[in-house]
Design a protein around this motif. Structure first.
Motif, PDB file in Angstrom:
ATOM      1  N   ARG A 188       2.797  -9.268   0.361  1.00  0.00           N
ATOM      2  CA  ARG A 188       1.225  -9.332   0.815  1.00  0.00           C
ATOM      3  C   ARG A 188       0.452  -9.960  -0.346  1.00  0.00           C
ATOM      4  O   ARG A 188      -0.846 -10.019  -0.312  1.00  0.00           O
ATOM      5  CB  ARG A 188       0.901  -7.878   1.103  1.00  0.00           C
ATOM      6  CG  ARG A 188       1.457  -7.463   2.409  1.00  0.00           C
ATOM      7  CD  ARG A 188       0.592  -7.794   3.590  1.00  0.00           C
ATOM      8  NE  ARG A 188       1.037  -7.070   4.671  1.00  0.00           N
ATOM      9  CZ  ARG A 188       0.559  -5.961   5.157  1.00  0.00           C
ATOM     10  NH1 ARG A 188      -0.779  -5.561   4.512  1.00  0.00           N
ATOM     11  NH2 ARG A 188       0.597  -5.346   6.230  1.00  0.00           N
ATOM     12  N   LEU A 189       0.892  -9.963  -1.681  1.00  0.00           N
ATOM     13  CA  LEU A 189       0.199 -10.543  -2.820  1.00  0.00           C
ATOM     14  C   LEU A 189      -0.015 -11.842  -2.689  1.00  0.00           C
ATOM     15  O   LEU A 189       0.751 -12.745  -2.466  1.00  0.00           O
ATOM     16  CB  LEU A 189       0.880 -10.065  -4.109  1.00  0.00           C
ATOM     17  CG  LEU A 189       1.206  -8.808  -4.406  1.00  0.00           C
ATOM     18  CD1 LEU A 189       2.151  -8.690  -5.458  1.00  0.00           C
ATOM     19  CD2 LEU A 189      -0.095  -8.177  -4.824  1.00  0.00           C
ATOM     20  N   PRO A 190      -1.092 -12.378  -2.874  1.00  0.00           N
ATOM     21  CA  PRO A 190      -1.713 -13.641  -2.659  1.00  0.00           C
ATOM     22  C   PRO A 190      -1.088 -14.142  -4.194  1.00  0.00           C
ATOM     23  O   PRO A 190      -1.350 -13.742  -5.049  1.00  0.00           O
ATOM     24  CB  PRO A 190      -3.159 -13.815  -2.606  1.00  0.00           C
ATOM     25  CG  PRO A 190      -3.555 -12.407  -2.354  1.00  0.00           C
ATOM     26  CD  PRO A 190      -2.695 -11.506  -2.723  1.00  0.00           C
ATOM     27  N   VAL A 191      -0.735 -15.630  -4.035  1.00  0.00           N
ATOM     28  CA  VAL A 191       0.038 -16.173  -5.139  1.00  0.00           C
ATOM     29  C   VAL A 191      -1.305 -17.295  -5.634  1.00  0.00           C
ATOM     30  O   VAL A 191      -1.660 -17.882  -4.851  1.00  0.00           O
ATOM     31  CB  VAL A 191       1.285 -16.885  -5.042  1.00  0.00           C
ATOM     32  CG1 VAL A 191       1.648 -17.792  -6.228  1.00  0.00           C
ATOM     33  CG2 VAL A 191       2.405 -15.934  -4.556  1.00  0.00           C
ATOM     34  N   ALA A 192      -1.412 -17.156  -6.995  1.00  0.00           N
ATOM     35  CA  ALA A 192      -2.597 -17.990  -7.427  1.00  0.00           C
ATOM     36  C   ALA A 192      -2.456 -18.277  -8.991  1.00  0.00           C
ATOM     37  O   ALA A 192      -1.905 -17.503  -9.482  1.00  0.00           O
ATOM     38  CB  ALA A 192      -4.008 -17.482  -7.345  1.00  0.00           C
TER      39      ALA A 192
END
Length: 219
Positions: A39-43
């Motif tokens: 669920r963690l957005p990757v950036a």
């Protein structure tokens, strides 16, 4: 204040306990750790412009009338044996369990209050775009048990502002719990993860099939 039960003896404690947030929040969610990580957005992270003073921390806490800062309120809540509370919320006596390194501490002065996701890491991961008020709420978040953790000064300073790709607690038996609390905190505050961090989280989560994360997003 209610004294919490010993958190660290339960390396077997496999979930983040939800506590109502002081800010309006969405309903709590429960996910297996492996799913929570996805669920963690990757950036890409950037520390450009970071200043620790951008996060007003150790304010008057959840109960301004008690005369205690956030730091001392956390110490009181996490004590296994409660300390005596003197004038200006000076703490004496008491005992605490530092779960990062599995150490008993019998003086509040030997403890740091660790931001589970350090202030600098939160800046890198999205907090740079927040208002000053939201950063203050983050820095003093007692609405989730895992957000602020009383641990030995030694372990906290060893961690510094590193993410799980760079640092994990010295006690290997608590790695599942630590990663769950890290992920839960990032999901709670809608923070991102970089690629190296995500790889480390996935690696640990793969060895924690029974671990769950309960988090309550802050609006």
């Amino acid at each position: 204040m209610v004294i919490s039960v010993l958190r660290g003896l339960a390396a077997a404690s496999l979930a983040i306990l939800p506590v109502a947030a002081s800010n309006p929040a969405h309903a709590a969610e429960t996910l297996p750790l492996t799913e929570a990580v996805t669920r963690l957005p990757v950036a890409t992270e950037s520390r450009e412009g970071y200043d620790r003073d951008a996060f007003r921390h150790w304010n008057t806490g959840d109960d301004p009338a008690d005369g205690c800062s956030t730091r001392n309120e956390v110490l009181i809540n996490e004590a296994v044996e409660p300390p005596a509370i003197g004038p200006r919320c000076r703490l004496s006596g008491g005992s605490w369990w530092s779960y990062y390194d599995q150490v008993w501490v019998t003086s509040a002065s030997g403890l740091d209050i660790d931001h589970m996701v350090p202030l600098a890491e939160s800046w890198d991961s999205g907090a740079s775009a927040w208002t000053a008020q939201r950063r203050e709420a983050y820095a003093n978040d007692q609405g989730a048990e895992a957000s602020l953790v009383a641990v030995t000064a030694r372990s906290n300073r060893s961690k510094a502002d590193q993410d799980p790709a760079q640092w994990m607690p010295p006690a290997s038996e608590v790695h599942c719990r630590y990663v769950a609390e890290w992920v839960g905190t990032k999901l709670r505050w809608n923070l991102t993860a970089d690629e190296a961090e995500m790889a480390a989280l996935q690696d640990v989560a793969g060895g924690c099939p029974e671990q769950s994360v309960i988090f309550e997003p802050v609006a």
